[in-house]
Design a protein around this motif. Sequence first.
Motif, short mmCIF file in Angstrom:
data_model
loop_
_atom_site.label_atom_id
_atom_site.label_comp_id
_atom_site.label_asym_id
_atom_site.label_seq_id
_atom_site.Cartn_x
_atom_site.Cartn_y
_atom_site.Cartn_z
N ALA A 315 -34.44 20.22 -118.71
CA ALA A 315 -35.50 19.92 -117.76
C ALA A 315 -35.12 20.38 -116.37
N PHE A 316 -36.04 21.06 -115.71
CA PHE A 316 -35.74 21.67 -114.43
C PHE A 316 -35.38 20.62 -113.39
N GLY A 317 -34.20 20.77 -112.85
CA GLY A 317 -33.79 19.86 -111.80
C GLY A 317 -33.79 18.43 -112.20
N GLY A 318 -33.67 18.15 -113.46
CA GLY A 318 -33.72 16.76 -113.92
C GLY A 318 -35.11 16.19 -113.88
N GLY A 319 -36.14 17.09 -113.77
CA GLY A 319 -37.51 16.61 -113.65
C GLY A 319 -38.06 16.03 -114.91
N GLY A 320 -37.47 16.33 -116.06
CA GLY A 320 -37.91 15.72 -117.29
C GLY A 320 -39.32 16.03 -117.67
N GLY A 321 -39.51 17.13 -118.32
CA GLY A 321 -40.85 17.39 -118.86
C GLY A 321 -41.83 17.93 -117.88
N GLY A 322 -41.35 18.48 -116.77
CA GLY A 322 -42.26 19.19 -115.89
C GLY A 322 -43.02 18.31 -114.94
N ALA A 323 -42.30 17.43 -114.23
CA ALA A 323 -42.98 16.59 -113.26
C ALA A 323 -43.19 17.30 -111.94
N GLY A 324 -42.61 18.51 -111.77
CA GLY A 324 -42.72 19.21 -110.51
C GLY A 324 -44.12 19.77 -110.29
N LEU A 325 -44.36 20.16 -109.01
CA LEU A 325 -45.67 20.69 -108.65
C LEU A 325 -45.95 22.00 -109.36
N GLY A 326 -44.88 22.80 -109.61
CA GLY A 326 -45.10 24.07 -110.29
C GLY A 326 -45.69 23.91 -111.66
N LEU A 327 -45.15 23.00 -112.45
CA LEU A 327 -45.69 22.76 -113.78
C LEU A 327 -47.08 22.14 -113.72
N VAL A 328 -47.32 21.31 -112.72
CA VAL A 328 -48.68 20.76 -112.55
C VAL A 328 -49.66 21.89 -112.28
N GLY A 329 -49.26 22.84 -111.42
CA GLY A 329 -50.12 23.97 -111.16
C GLY A 329 -50.36 24.82 -112.40
N MET A 330 -49.31 25.00 -113.21
CA MET A 330 -49.48 25.75 -114.45
C MET A 330 -50.47 25.06 -115.38
N ARG A 331 -50.36 23.75 -115.51
CA ARG A 331 -51.28 23.01 -116.38
C ARG A 331 -52.72 23.16 -115.89
N GLU A 332 -52.93 23.12 -114.57
CA GLU A 332 -54.28 23.26 -114.04
C GLU A 332 -54.83 24.66 -114.32
N ARG A 333 -53.99 25.68 -114.16
CA ARG A 333 -54.44 27.05 -114.43
C ARG A 333 -54.83 27.20 -115.90
N VAL A 334 -53.97 26.72 -116.78
CA VAL A 334 -54.23 26.87 -118.21
C VAL A 334 -55.48 26.08 -118.60
N ALA A 335 -55.63 24.86 -118.05
CA ALA A 335 -56.81 24.06 -118.37
C ALA A 335 -58.08 24.75 -117.89
N ALA A 336 -58.03 25.39 -116.72
CA ALA A 336 -59.19 26.11 -116.20
C ALA A 336 -59.57 27.28 -117.09
N SER A 337 -58.59 27.84 -117.80
CA SER A 337 -58.85 28.95 -118.71
C SER A 337 -59.21 28.48 -120.11
N GLY A 338 -59.23 27.17 -120.34
CA GLY A 338 -59.57 26.63 -121.65
C GLY A 338 -58.42 26.70 -122.64
N GLY A 339 -57.19 26.85 -122.14
CA GLY A 339 -56.04 26.95 -123.02
C GLY A 339 -55.22 25.68 -123.06
N GLU A 340 -54.02 25.82 -123.66
CA GLU A 340 -53.11 24.69 -123.79
C GLU A 340 -51.73 25.13 -123.32
N LEU A 341 -51.01 24.19 -122.70
CA LEU A 341 -49.66 24.48 -122.21
C LEU A 341 -48.72 23.37 -122.65
N ALA A 342 -47.51 23.76 -123.02
CA ALA A 342 -46.47 22.80 -123.38
C ALA A 342 -45.18 23.22 -122.69
N ALA A 343 -44.43 22.25 -122.21
CA ALA A 343 -43.16 22.52 -121.54
C ALA A 343 -42.17 21.45 -121.94
#
Length: 361
Positions: A315-343
Amino acid sequence: MAVDAVIAVACLANAVIQSIVNERFFWYMPLVAGAASAALLWRRRYPFWVTQVVGVCTIVQAMTGALGDLPPAQLVVTYTFAALCPPKERLIAAAGTFVGVMLSVGVPQEKVLNLGLVGIAFTAAYALGVGARARRDRIAMLEERAARLAEGQVAAATRERERIAREMHDIMAHSMSMVVIQAEAGPVAVRTDPDKAEEVFDTISETAREALAQLRRALGVLRAEEGGASRRPPPGLEALPALVDDVRHAGLEATLEVDGEPRPVPSDLAVTAYRIVQEALTNTVRHAAADQVRVRLSWRDGALDVEVRDDGRGAFGGGGGGAGLGLVGMRERVAASGGELAAGPGPGGDGYRVTASLPLA
């Protein structure tokens, strides 16, 4: 209330004057006319019931011969129920008014000749009321439309701010990470390998210029006078090899693999795939302490699968499962495209893996 009070006084005065002129001023006439006029004070709040009260009083005046040629209070309530009553009550009030007019004009035989004039007056009052209701409904419709438009503008502005924030985060996080890593390696390369040092500084320069260009695009500050040649499209799938090369220059063993037959994709989906890879590589460089990272694109019939996997510490920086803003942004992008993301951790708990499935339809 003040306007209705003036109207009530005027109607009472008119009724009294007409009864005096017609020599029909009886002792109860002021009471009946006063009741009809006083009811007008509540015509806006209770238009249907006020119409009934005034109608009864008007019929009483007509039956006793104390009513003039035109009943002003009845004309006022006709306008009022036409403007304010709902359809069912408006229909009942109109029918009652018609019956009342026929009784008021038809029973006293000497007033039969006034039927045309009275009919025109009541029709005009009703038409004015209908026009007022239509105008009020239109104003309400325009206000509602303006409110929806304002809400849409606020929502659009919010989405645009979120888009710019995601773009800036992705651009700055990746580019500045590359610059910092290359800058830290620069002094060592200057002392040991001048040619390598020159390459490092060239990489820093190129990375910074590219970051500046992407920031200008994200913020929309390009001016029309700059010409179309300066307007480069946002990075897409074709920019992934250069992105992987940047990571390779940072000291990691980075590879890009493509499975299946690449196909043209919408520009927004290409940008989404690029940003996912960019953010995942940035996290690998900054936090994972990895030696190797692999980017894999898999083209399927209806989707593009993106995978970024490293052999770092998890987990990046000990964030555990993508609690950082970067992964949040990725989830929003993928959701806007109708896709799915896992980290999360890779198979067996080794390293870290980001996967996204983007529908091509």
